[in-house]
Motif scaffolding. Sequence first.
Motif: not given
Length: 378
Positions: A164, A166, A186, A188-190, A192
Amino acid sequence: MSHIPLLSAEQLHERMNAGQDVWILDVRNTEEHADWKIEGQTVRSINIPYFDFLEDDDANFKDLPTDEEMVVVCAKGGSAMFVAETLEEKGFKSSVLDGGMLAWSQFYHAATVFADDKVELLQINRFSKGCLSYAAISEGKAMIVDASRKVDYYLELAERHGFTIEHVVDSHLHADHISGGPALAALTGAAYYISSGEVQGTDLKFEPLEHHERIRFGRAEVEVLAVPTPGHTPGSTSFLINDKLLMSGDTIFVGGLGRPDLGGKAEEWAQDLYDTVFHKVSKLSDDVLVLPAHYADITEIGDNGIVGASLGDIRQSNDMMRNADKDDFVEHVAGAASSEKPPNFEEIVAINRGELQVEPERAVELEIGPNRCAVHHH
Protein backbone atom coordinates in the motif's frame (compact mmCIF):
# COMPACT_ATOMS: atom_id res chain seq x y z
CA MET A 1 -2.17 -6.33 -43.64
CA SER A 2 1.58 -6.10 -43.19
CA HIS A 3 3.30 -9.14 -41.70
CA ILE A 4 6.26 -7.10 -40.41
CA PRO A 5 6.62 -8.04 -36.70
CA LEU A 6 5.74 -5.35 -34.15
CA LEU A 7 7.98 -5.14 -31.09
CA SER A 8 6.68 -3.51 -27.91
CA ALA A 9 8.90 -1.19 -25.87
CA GLU A 10 8.96 -3.91 -23.19
CA GLN A 11 10.11 -6.59 -25.67
CA LEU A 12 12.82 -4.29 -26.99
CA HIS A 13 14.04 -3.68 -23.45
CA GLU A 14 14.03 -7.43 -22.72
CA ARG A 15 16.42 -7.97 -25.65
CA MET A 16 18.68 -5.16 -24.44
CA ASN A 17 18.53 -6.43 -20.85
CA ALA A 18 19.46 -9.96 -21.96
CA GLY A 19 22.65 -8.54 -23.50
CA GLN A 20 21.55 -9.29 -27.07
CA ASP A 21 22.97 -7.13 -29.85
CA VAL A 22 20.24 -4.78 -31.05
CA TRP A 23 20.38 -2.92 -34.36
CA ILE A 24 18.19 0.19 -34.35
CA LEU A 25 17.42 1.89 -37.65
CA ASP A 26 16.05 5.29 -36.59
CA VAL A 27 14.20 7.00 -39.44
CA ARG A 28 13.44 10.32 -37.71
CA ASN A 29 15.23 13.43 -38.95
CA THR A 30 18.90 13.89 -38.09
CA GLU A 31 18.34 16.62 -35.43
CA GLU A 32 15.79 14.53 -33.53
CA HIS A 33 18.06 11.51 -33.57
CA ALA A 34 21.09 13.53 -32.41
CA ASP A 35 19.06 15.03 -29.56
CA TRP A 36 17.42 11.89 -28.26
CA LYS A 37 17.63 8.22 -29.21
CA ILE A 38 17.39 4.70 -27.86
CA GLU A 39 20.66 3.80 -26.19
CA GLY A 40 22.05 0.74 -24.49
CA GLN A 41 25.29 -1.15 -23.93
CA THR A 42 24.49 -3.56 -26.80
CA VAL A 43 22.62 -1.11 -29.04
CA ARG A 44 23.93 0.06 -32.40
CA SER A 45 21.90 2.93 -33.79
CA ILE A 46 21.90 3.99 -37.44
CA ASN A 47 20.05 7.11 -38.53
CA ILE A 48 18.67 7.31 -42.08
CA PRO A 49 15.73 9.75 -42.27
CA TYR A 50 12.43 8.44 -43.64
CA PHE A 51 12.49 10.92 -46.54
CA ASP A 52 15.72 9.36 -47.83
CA PHE A 53 13.87 6.08 -48.33
CA LEU A 54 11.32 7.81 -50.57
CA GLU A 55 14.15 8.36 -53.05
CA ASP A 56 14.79 4.64 -53.64
CA ASP A 57 18.54 5.23 -53.60
CA ASP A 58 20.72 2.12 -53.16
CA ALA A 59 23.14 4.21 -51.07
CA ASN A 60 20.54 4.06 -48.23
CA PHE A 61 21.12 0.33 -47.87
CA LYS A 62 24.89 -0.01 -48.11
CA ASP A 63 25.67 0.28 -44.35
CA LEU A 64 22.77 -1.88 -43.17
CA PRO A 65 23.40 -5.37 -41.75
CA THR A 66 22.31 -8.12 -44.12
CA ASP A 67 22.35 -10.96 -41.60
CA GLU A 68 20.70 -9.39 -38.53
CA GLU A 69 17.24 -8.08 -37.77
CA MET A 70 16.92 -4.31 -37.49
CA VAL A 71 14.33 -2.63 -35.27
CA VAL A 72 12.98 0.30 -37.27
CA VAL A 73 12.04 3.29 -35.11
CA CYS A 74 10.25 6.56 -35.89
CA ALA A 75 8.27 9.09 -33.83
CA LYS A 76 5.00 7.12 -33.58
CA GLY A 77 5.36 3.96 -35.67
CA GLY A 78 3.81 4.81 -39.07
CA SER A 79 6.90 5.88 -41.04
CA ALA A 80 8.86 2.94 -39.60
CA MET A 81 6.36 0.47 -41.05
CA PHE A 82 6.79 1.96 -44.55
CA VAL A 83 10.59 1.72 -44.24
CA ALA A 84 10.42 -1.87 -42.88
CA GLU A 85 8.31 -2.92 -45.87
CA THR A 86 10.82 -1.26 -48.22
CA LEU A 87 13.65 -3.13 -46.46
CA GLU A 88 11.81 -6.43 -46.76
CA GLU A 89 11.49 -5.95 -50.54
CA LYS A 90 15.29 -5.58 -50.65
CA GLY A 91 15.81 -8.78 -48.66
CA PHE A 92 16.56 -7.23 -45.25
CA LYS A 93 15.09 -8.54 -42.00
CA SER A 94 13.34 -6.02 -39.74
CA SER A 95 10.71 -5.38 -37.11
CA VAL A 96 9.04 -2.14 -36.04
CA LEU A 97 9.00 -0.57 -32.58
CA ASP A 98 5.25 -0.41 -31.94
CA GLY A 99 4.30 3.20 -31.16
CA GLY A 100 7.82 4.47 -31.93
CA MET A 101 9.66 6.88 -29.65
CA LEU A 102 6.32 7.92 -28.16
CA ALA A 103 5.91 4.41 -26.74
CA TRP A 104 9.57 4.26 -25.66
CA SER A 105 9.14 7.57 -23.81
CA GLN A 106 6.46 5.96 -21.63
CA PHE A 107 8.20 2.67 -20.85
CA TYR A 108 9.18 2.10 -17.20
CA HIS A 109 11.05 -0.87 -15.73
CA ALA A 110 11.48 -1.79 -12.05
CA ALA A 111 14.47 -3.65 -10.58
CA THR A 112 15.33 -4.53 -6.97
CA VAL A 113 18.24 -2.46 -5.65
CA PHE A 114 18.36 -3.75 -2.10
CA ALA A 115 16.44 -6.06 0.22
CA ASP A 116 16.93 -7.11 3.83
CA ASP A 117 14.54 -8.14 6.61
CA LYS A 118 13.40 -4.52 7.10
CA VAL A 119 13.10 -2.90 3.70
CA GLU A 120 13.07 -3.63 -0.03
CA LEU A 121 13.96 -0.88 -2.47
CA LEU A 122 12.92 -0.91 -6.13
CA GLN A 123 14.45 1.44 -8.70
CA ILE A 124 12.09 2.35 -11.53
CA ASN A 125 13.98 3.34 -14.66
CA ARG A 126 12.36 5.41 -17.38
CA PHE A 127 15.01 4.76 -20.01
CA SER A 128 13.90 7.36 -22.54
CA LYS A 129 14.47 10.20 -20.06
CA GLY A 130 17.13 8.77 -17.79
CA CYS A 131 14.59 9.39 -15.00
CA LEU A 132 14.73 7.21 -11.89
CA SER A 133 12.07 6.84 -9.22
CA TYR A 134 11.91 4.54 -6.22
CA ALA A 135 9.56 2.38 -4.18
CA ALA A 136 10.74 1.69 -0.62
CA ILE A 137 8.66 -1.15 0.81
CA SER A 138 8.40 -2.45 4.36
CA GLU A 139 5.78 -4.80 5.81
CA GLY A 140 3.34 -4.14 2.98
CA LYS A 141 3.64 -0.36 3.20
CA ALA A 142 5.58 1.86 0.84
CA MET A 143 7.00 5.27 0.09
CA ILE A 144 7.35 6.35 -3.54
CA VAL A 145 10.17 8.80 -4.34
CA ASP A 146 10.20 11.05 -7.44
CA ALA A 147 7.26 9.39 -9.22
CA SER A 148 7.05 10.04 -12.96
CA ARG A 149 3.83 11.12 -14.67
CA LYS A 150 2.44 7.67 -15.54
CA VAL A 151 0.88 7.00 -12.13
CA ASP A 152 -0.89 3.81 -13.26
CA TYR A 153 2.51 2.14 -13.37
CA TYR A 154 3.01 2.68 -9.61
CA LEU A 155 -0.51 1.42 -8.84
CA GLU A 156 0.17 -1.75 -10.88
CA LEU A 157 3.53 -2.14 -9.13
CA ALA A 158 1.80 -1.91 -5.74
CA GLU A 159 -0.66 -4.58 -6.78
CA ARG A 160 2.05 -6.84 -8.19
CA HIS A 161 4.25 -6.58 -5.08
CA GLY A 162 1.37 -6.44 -2.59
CA PHE A 163 2.02 -3.08 -0.91
CA THR A 164 0.00 0.00 0.00
CA ILE A 165 1.38 3.42 -0.91
CA GLU A 166 1.40 5.53 2.28
CA HIS A 167 3.90 8.28 1.46
CA VAL A 168 4.76 10.02 -1.82
CA VAL A 169 7.75 12.36 -1.86
CA ASP A 170 9.48 14.56 -4.42
CA SER A 171 13.15 15.28 -3.74
CA HIS A 172 12.79 18.63 -5.53
CA LEU A 173 10.69 20.53 -8.04
CA HIS A 174 11.42 18.72 -11.31
CA ALA A 175 12.18 20.74 -14.44
CA ASP A 176 12.62 18.05 -17.10
CA HIS A 177 9.56 15.87 -16.52
CA ILE A 178 6.09 16.11 -15.06
CA SER A 179 5.88 14.75 -11.52
CA GLY A 180 3.35 12.03 -10.84
CA GLY A 181 3.63 12.74 -7.09
CA PRO A 182 0.52 14.89 -6.46
CA ALA A 183 -1.71 12.72 -8.68
CA LEU A 184 -0.43 9.48 -7.12
CA ALA A 185 -0.99 10.83 -3.59
CA ALA A 186 -4.52 11.94 -4.51
CA LEU A 187 -5.36 8.51 -5.99
CA THR A 188 -4.00 6.50 -3.05
CA GLY A 189 -4.82 8.83 -0.15
CA ALA A 190 -1.09 8.99 0.66
CA ALA A 191 0.55 12.15 1.99
CA TYR A 192 2.50 14.12 -0.63
CA TYR A 193 5.74 15.71 0.60
CA ILE A 194 7.95 18.34 -0.97
CA SER A 195 10.06 21.12 0.53
CA SER A 196 7.88 24.23 0.89
CA GLY A 197 10.66 26.34 -0.63
CA GLU A 198 9.94 24.63 -3.95
CA VAL A 199 6.23 25.39 -4.16
CA GLN A 200 5.69 28.56 -2.14
CA GLY A 201 2.85 30.76 -3.28
CA THR A 202 0.93 27.93 -4.99
CA ASP A 203 -2.29 26.07 -4.14
CA LEU A 204 -0.55 22.70 -4.27
CA LYS A 205 -1.63 20.41 -1.42
CA PHE A 206 1.51 19.10 0.28
CA GLU A 207 3.27 18.23 3.53
CA PRO A 208 6.37 20.45 3.99
CA LEU A 209 9.38 18.11 4.08
CA GLU A 210 11.23 20.40 6.45
CA HIS A 211 8.61 19.53 9.13
CA HIS A 212 9.34 15.80 8.80
CA GLU A 213 12.84 14.88 9.81
CA ARG A 214 11.84 11.23 9.82
CA ILE A 215 9.22 9.38 7.82
CA ARG A 216 8.36 5.99 9.28
CA PHE A 217 6.52 3.07 7.73
CA GLY A 218 6.73 -0.66 8.40
CA ARG A 219 10.23 -1.40 9.69
CA ALA A 220 11.91 1.24 7.55
CA GLU A 221 12.93 4.54 8.95
CA VAL A 222 13.53 7.08 6.28
CA GLU A 223 15.71 9.85 7.51
CA VAL A 224 15.35 13.08 5.60
CA LEU A 225 18.93 14.17 5.34
CA ALA A 226 19.54 17.61 6.86
CA VAL A 227 16.78 19.36 4.93
CA PRO A 228 17.49 20.99 2.63
CA THR A 229 20.40 19.66 0.55
CA PRO A 230 20.24 22.63 -1.80
CA GLY A 231 22.20 23.27 -4.94
CA HIS A 232 20.25 21.89 -7.88
CA THR A 233 17.26 23.75 -6.40
CA PRO A 234 17.00 25.59 -3.05
CA GLY A 235 14.66 22.97 -1.54
CA SER A 236 16.40 19.85 -2.86
CA THR A 237 16.16 17.06 -0.29
CA SER A 238 17.91 13.71 0.01
CA PHE A 239 16.42 10.68 1.73
CA LEU A 240 18.54 8.30 3.78
CA ILE A 241 16.99 4.91 4.51
CA ASN A 242 18.30 3.01 7.51
CA ASP A 243 21.73 4.66 7.16
CA LYS A 244 22.36 2.56 4.03
CA LEU A 245 20.57 3.98 1.01
CA LEU A 246 20.68 7.60 -0.08
CA MET A 247 18.13 8.71 -2.64
CA SER A 248 19.95 11.85 -3.66
CA GLY A 249 17.45 13.40 -6.08
CA ASP A 250 19.36 15.60 -8.50
CA THR A 251 21.97 16.63 -5.92
CA ILE A 252 24.57 13.88 -6.50
CA PHE A 253 24.75 11.65 -9.57
CA VAL A 254 26.90 8.63 -10.27
CA GLY A 255 28.99 10.79 -12.62
CA GLY A 256 28.29 14.39 -11.68
CA LEU A 257 26.35 16.90 -9.63
CA GLY A 258 23.00 18.62 -10.12
CA ARG A 259 23.09 21.73 -12.31
CA PRO A 260 22.35 24.85 -10.25
CA ASP A 261 21.25 27.26 -12.98
CA LEU A 262 17.64 26.38 -13.76
CA GLY A 263 16.37 29.07 -11.38
CA GLY A 264 18.56 31.74 -12.95
CA LYS A 265 20.81 31.96 -9.85
CA ALA A 266 23.67 29.71 -10.91
CA GLU A 267 26.35 31.19 -8.67
CA GLU A 268 24.20 31.45 -5.57
CA TRP A 269 22.90 27.89 -5.93
CA ALA A 270 26.40 26.58 -6.75
CA GLN A 271 27.51 27.91 -3.35
CA ASP A 272 24.61 26.02 -1.76
CA LEU A 273 25.73 22.90 -3.63
CA TYR A 274 29.26 23.34 -2.28
CA ASP A 275 27.93 23.52 1.29
CA THR A 276 25.77 20.45 0.71
CA VAL A 277 28.66 18.40 -0.68
CA PHE A 278 31.31 19.46 1.83
CA HIS A 279 29.29 20.09 4.99
CA LYS A 280 26.40 17.62 4.82
CA VAL A 281 27.11 14.71 2.45
CA SER A 282 30.72 14.63 3.70
CA LYS A 283 29.41 13.29 7.05
CA LEU A 284 28.05 10.14 5.41
CA SER A 285 30.15 6.99 5.26
CA ASP A 286 31.76 5.65 2.08
CA ASP A 287 29.57 2.54 2.01
CA VAL A 288 26.25 4.43 1.70
CA LEU A 289 24.68 3.55 -1.68
CA VAL A 290 23.84 6.69 -3.67
CA LEU A 291 20.74 6.37 -5.87
CA PRO A 292 20.04 9.49 -7.95
CA ALA A 293 16.85 10.70 -9.66
CA HIS A 294 18.58 10.76 -13.07
CA TYR A 295 21.49 9.49 -15.06
CA ALA A 296 23.07 11.33 -17.96
CA ASP A 297 24.77 8.49 -19.77
CA ILE A 298 23.91 4.86 -20.48
CA THR A 299 27.30 3.81 -19.03
CA GLU A 300 26.00 4.78 -15.57
CA ILE A 301 23.71 1.72 -15.64
CA GLY A 302 25.66 -1.05 -13.91
CA ASP A 303 25.90 -4.68 -15.02
CA ASN A 304 23.12 -5.44 -12.54
CA GLY A 305 20.81 -3.02 -14.39
CA ILE A 306 20.90 -0.52 -11.52
CA VAL A 307 22.03 3.12 -11.56
CA GLY A 308 23.84 3.67 -8.26
CA ALA A 309 27.26 3.70 -6.67
CA SER A 310 28.75 3.77 -3.21
CA LEU A 311 29.54 7.23 -1.92
CA GLY A 312 33.18 6.11 -1.61
CA ASP A 313 33.35 5.25 -5.33
CA ILE A 314 31.70 8.53 -6.29
CA ARG A 315 34.14 10.48 -4.12
CA GLN A 316 37.00 8.66 -5.84
CA SER A 317 35.81 9.18 -9.42
CA ASN A 318 34.09 12.57 -9.21
CA ASP A 319 36.63 15.40 -9.16
CA MET A 320 34.01 17.90 -8.06
CA MET A 321 33.34 15.92 -4.87
CA ARG A 322 37.00 16.39 -3.93
CA ASN A 323 37.45 20.00 -5.03
CA ALA A 324 37.29 21.66 -1.62
CA ASP A 325 38.37 25.07 -2.99
CA LYS A 326 35.02 26.86 -2.81
CA ASP A 327 35.71 29.58 -5.40
CA ASP A 328 37.02 27.05 -7.90
CA PHE A 329 34.10 24.68 -7.25
CA VAL A 330 31.51 27.44 -7.68
CA GLU A 331 33.14 28.74 -10.84
CA HIS A 332 33.30 25.27 -12.40
CA VAL A 333 29.78 24.18 -11.45
CA ALA A 334 28.15 27.49 -12.41
CA GLY A 335 30.14 27.55 -15.67
CA ALA A 336 29.40 23.94 -16.64
CA ALA A 337 25.73 24.51 -15.99
CA SER A 338 25.30 27.08 -18.71
CA SER A 339 24.71 24.29 -21.25
CA GLU A 340 21.39 23.72 -22.96
CA LYS A 341 18.44 23.75 -20.55
CA PRO A 342 15.79 21.02 -20.49
CA PRO A 343 13.24 21.60 -23.26
CA ASN A 344 9.97 23.21 -22.09
CA PHE A 345 11.29 23.42 -18.53
CA GLU A 346 9.35 26.58 -17.59
CA GLU A 347 6.04 25.01 -18.58
CA ILE A 348 6.92 21.75 -16.80
CA VAL A 349 7.88 23.63 -13.61
CA ALA A 350 4.52 25.50 -13.73
CA ILE A 351 2.68 22.15 -14.02
CA ASN A 352 4.67 20.68 -11.12
CA ARG A 353 3.86 23.73 -8.99
CA GLY A 354 0.16 23.14 -9.66
CA GLU A 355 -0.15 26.46 -11.54
CA LEU A 356 -0.87 24.97 -14.96
CA GLN A 357 -3.05 22.09 -16.13
CA VAL A 358 -2.55 20.55 -19.58
CA GLU A 359 -4.24 17.82 -21.62
CA PRO A 360 -2.56 14.38 -21.52
CA GLU A 361 -1.44 14.72 -25.19
CA ARG A 362 0.32 18.00 -24.38
CA ALA A 363 1.93 16.45 -21.28
CA VAL A 364 3.41 13.65 -23.42
CA GLU A 365 4.68 16.20 -25.95
CA LEU A 366 6.31 18.37 -23.26
CA GLU A 367 8.32 15.47 -21.88
CA ILE A 368 9.71 14.14 -25.15
CA GLY A 369 13.47 14.57 -25.30
CA PRO A 370 16.47 13.93 -23.04
CA ASN A 371 16.98 15.09 -19.46
CA ARG A 372 19.55 17.81 -18.87
CA CYS A 373 19.77 18.07 -15.11
CA ALA A 374 23.37 17.01 -14.48
CA VAL A 375 26.69 18.82 -14.59
CA HIS A 376 29.56 16.53 -15.60
CA HIS A 377 33.21 17.09 -14.93
CA HIS A 378 35.25 16.04 -17.95
